[in-house]
Design a protein around this motif. Structure first.
Motif, PDB file in Angstrom:
ATOM      1  N   SER A 190       0.731  -1.007   0.024  1.00 36.60           N
ATOM      2  CA  SER A 190       0.010   0.004  -0.091  1.00 36.60           C
ATOM      3  C   SER A 190       0.961   1.151  -0.020  1.00 36.60           C
ATOM      4  CB  SER A 190      -0.828  -0.049   1.359  1.00 36.60           C
ATOM      5  OG  SER A 190      -1.928  -1.243   1.246  1.00 36.60           O
ATOM      6  N   ALA A 191       2.039   1.234   0.721  1.00 38.20           N
ATOM      7  CA  ALA A 191       2.824   2.382   0.982  1.00 38.20           C
ATOM      8  C   ALA A 191       3.567   2.733  -0.482  1.00 38.20           C
ATOM      9  CB  ALA A 191       3.986   2.181   1.916  1.00 38.20           C
ATOM     10  N   ILE A 192       4.037   1.682  -1.345  1.00 37.68           N
ATOM     11  CA  ILE A 192       4.471   1.841  -2.657  1.00 37.68           C
ATOM     12  C   ILE A 192       3.298   2.436  -3.562  1.00 37.68           C
ATOM     13  CG2 ILE A 192       5.730   0.684  -4.599  1.00 37.68           C
ATOM     14  CD1 ILE A 192       7.134  -1.295  -2.661  1.00 37.68           C
ATOM     15  N   VAL A 193       2.318   1.714  -3.560  1.00 35.81           N
ATOM     16  CA  VAL A 193       1.437   2.374  -4.415  1.00 35.81           C
ATOM     17  C   VAL A 193       0.840   3.735  -4.166  1.00 35.81           C
ATOM     18  CG1 VAL A 193      -1.171   1.772  -5.280  1.00 35.81           C
ATOM     19  CG2 VAL A 193       0.712  -0.164  -5.191  1.00 35.81           C
ATOM     20  N   ALA A 194       0.820   4.200  -2.691  1.00 34.28           N
ATOM     21  CA  ALA A 194       0.419   5.456  -2.631  1.00 34.28           C
ATOM     22  C   ALA A 194       1.446   6.356  -3.103  1.00 34.28           C
ATOM     23  CB  ALA A 194       0.397   5.525  -0.995  1.00 34.28           C
ATOM     24  N   PHE A 195       2.529   5.969  -2.953  1.00 38.15           N
ATOM     25  CA  PHE A 195       3.795   6.961  -3.614  1.00 38.15           C
ATOM     26  C   PHE A 195       3.849   7.055  -4.985  1.00 38.15           C
ATOM     27  CE2 PHE A 195       8.074   7.436  -5.277  1.00 38.15           C
ATOM     28  CZ  PHE A 195       8.465   8.400  -4.607  1.00 38.15           C
ATOM     29  N   ILE A 196       3.421   5.966  -5.646  1.00 36.02           N
ATOM     30  CA  ILE A 196       3.370   5.872  -7.262  1.00 36.02           C
ATOM     31  C   ILE A 196       2.364   6.797  -7.587  1.00 36.02           C
ATOM     32  CG2 ILE A 196       3.171   4.635  -9.221  1.00 36.02           C
ATOM     33  CD1 ILE A 196       4.691   2.570  -7.765  1.00 36.02           C
ATOM     34  N   ARG A 197       1.304   6.649  -6.961  1.00 37.52           N
ATOM     35  CA  ARG A 197      -0.090   7.237  -7.049  1.00 37.52           C
ATOM     36  C   ARG A 197       0.072   8.955  -7.179  1.00 37.52           C
ATOM     37  NH1 ARG A 197      -5.197   5.152  -7.288  1.00 37.52           N
ATOM     38  NH2 ARG A 197      -4.502   3.525  -5.956  1.00 37.52           N
ATOM     39  N   SER A 198       0.900   9.368  -6.302  1.00 40.87           N
ATOM     40  CA  SER A 198       1.181  10.678  -6.276  1.00 40.87           C
ATOM     41  C   SER A 198       2.233  11.193  -7.068  1.00 40.87           C
ATOM     42  CB  SER A 198       1.527  11.239  -4.694  1.00 40.87           C
ATOM     43  OG  SER A 198       2.606  10.448  -4.246  1.00 40.87           O
ATOM     44  N   GLN A 199       3.229  10.324  -7.472  1.00 37.38           N
ATOM     45  CA  GLN A 199       4.466  10.793  -8.253  1.00 37.38           C
ATOM     46  C   GLN A 199       4.395  10.752  -9.652  1.00 37.38           C
ATOM     47  OE1 GLN A 199       6.753  12.833  -6.632  1.00 37.38           O
ATOM     48  NE2 GLN A 199       5.505  12.813  -4.965  1.00 37.38           N
ATOM     49  N   ALA A 200       3.824   9.574 -10.232  1.00 34.15           N
ATOM     50  CA  ALA A 200       4.273   9.024 -11.592  1.00 34.15           C
ATOM     51  C   ALA A 200       3.631  10.035 -12.565  1.00 34.15           C
ATOM     52  CB  ALA A 200       3.771   7.494 -11.602  1.00 34.15           C
TER      53      ALA A 200
END
Length: 345
Positions: A190-200
């Motif tokens: 969940s932490a990695i996906v949340a980071f990708i969601r905000s940056q990619a």
């Protein structure tokens, strides 16, 4: 949808698809992208910053290559599908550290594919995961060609090789092959996906996935997983394996040089000579068979090939017709190198 996911482009069906993908592949969370190529190309640069290292299989897809090149990190390459060489590269990277000052790397990410798209080979995932665990490296697996095609229930290379998805840090895949749609996904914690969601960039600046396509993908997932209440999905997975192994066996029996592994639906047949690329395609087309031929720069100059992608939709009659045509053309163009050095039948 005429908006990005972070503006007004997210609706309920996107969330539903992401939850289903995460559940299907066995990860905590997932996020979907509009383009498979863009999934790798826009995710890798934000995951790997300065003072980090990517160790990539030498035959990874160009989307991984370009994603890695766009990242402000260092890159090393290990021999194709070779866990022993990966361990050598990892050990050397850890011992020597970063260039110039030799400080320890902040992060090391190993990148592989489930099925290699031009080789047809299946990743030696279990051994590679063991190496990554030993040296505490992260692992990223591109399942563009393996999800829906490998494993008893179509859950990809992890299921096929007996690897727990929890041991894979990031699972990437596309919806263009087994699910008859478009786009791709990242499944991770969940932490990695949340980071990708905000940056990619693929999410920040690109239109979101069409709801129509989302529904198509959901329907395909329901068939593959048996949620539709039928055994059609299971039958298709079994038929795909049967068709792939039958076609590969016939190519080998014919005396052709064939790359890849049994159970893989990608069957590359080596042509070698660049002058035979167009000739093979045209001669097959004359006989009613359309084929995909590949040369430089997608392959090295001397490893030109025909790339056959087998489907569960192919009947045995379809395959037998293709085999008959390929046999005729292989005799004409002297491609049966397993029988002698000049390729004559």
């Amino acid at each position: 949808m005429c908006s990005s996911r972070l503006d007004f482009g997210s609706i309920d069906i996107h969330d539903k698809l992401e939850k289903l993908v995460a559940e299907f592949v066995g990860k905590e969370a997932a996020i979907v992208f509009t383009m498979g190529y863009g999934t790798n190309a826009t995710t890798i640069p934000i995951l790997m910053g300065q003072e980090s290292l990517i160790i990539s299989d030498s035959l990874n897809h160009t989307s991984i290559v370009n994603g890695a090149r766009a990242a402000p990190c260092c890159i090393r390459v290990f021999r194709h599908n070779d866990p022993h060489h990966l361990e050598e590269v990892l050990r050397e990277a850890i011992i020597k550290g970063q260039p110039r000052h030799h400080r320890a790397w902040k992060k090391i990410l190993v990148m592989v594919e489930g099925i290699y798209s031009m080789e047809g080979g299946i990743c030696n995932l279990k051994e590679i995961v063991q190496v990554c665990k030993k040296y505490k490296a992260y692992i990223y697996v591109d399942e563009a060609h393996s999800i829906g095609a490998l494993g008893r229930t179509g859950r990809g290379v992890c299921e096929h090789t007996g690897v727990d998805p929890a041991d894979i840090d990031i699972l990437m895949g596309t919806f263009t092959k087994s699910f008859s749609g478009m786009g791709g996904y990242i499944a991770a914690s969940s932490a990695i996906v949340a980071f990708i969601r905000s940056q990619a960039a693929g999410l920040l600046y690109h239109n979101s996935l069409s709801p129509v396509v989302c529904q198509q993908i959901l329907a395909a997932f329901n068939v593959v997983s048996g949620r539709d209440g039928t055994t059609i999905g299971q039958q298709k997975i079994q038929r795909l394996v049967s068709n792939s192994n039958y076609f590969r066996s016939e190519m080998l029996r014919m005396g052709l040089h064939v790359y890849g592994d049994f159970d893989s639906p990608i069957v590359p047949v080596l042509l070698y000579y660049p002058c035979k690329i167009a000739a093979f395609s045209r001669e097959c087309l004359k006989r009613g068979l359309a084929v995909v031929v590949v040369g430089f720069p997608a392959t090295t100059v001397i490893y030109s090939r025909a790339r056959f992608c087998i489907s569960a939709g192919h009947t045995r009659e379809d395959l037998d017709f293709a085999i008959k045509v390929i046999d005729e053309v292989a005799n004409l163009l002297l491609l049966k190198y397993s029988r002698n050095s000049i390729g004559s039948g």
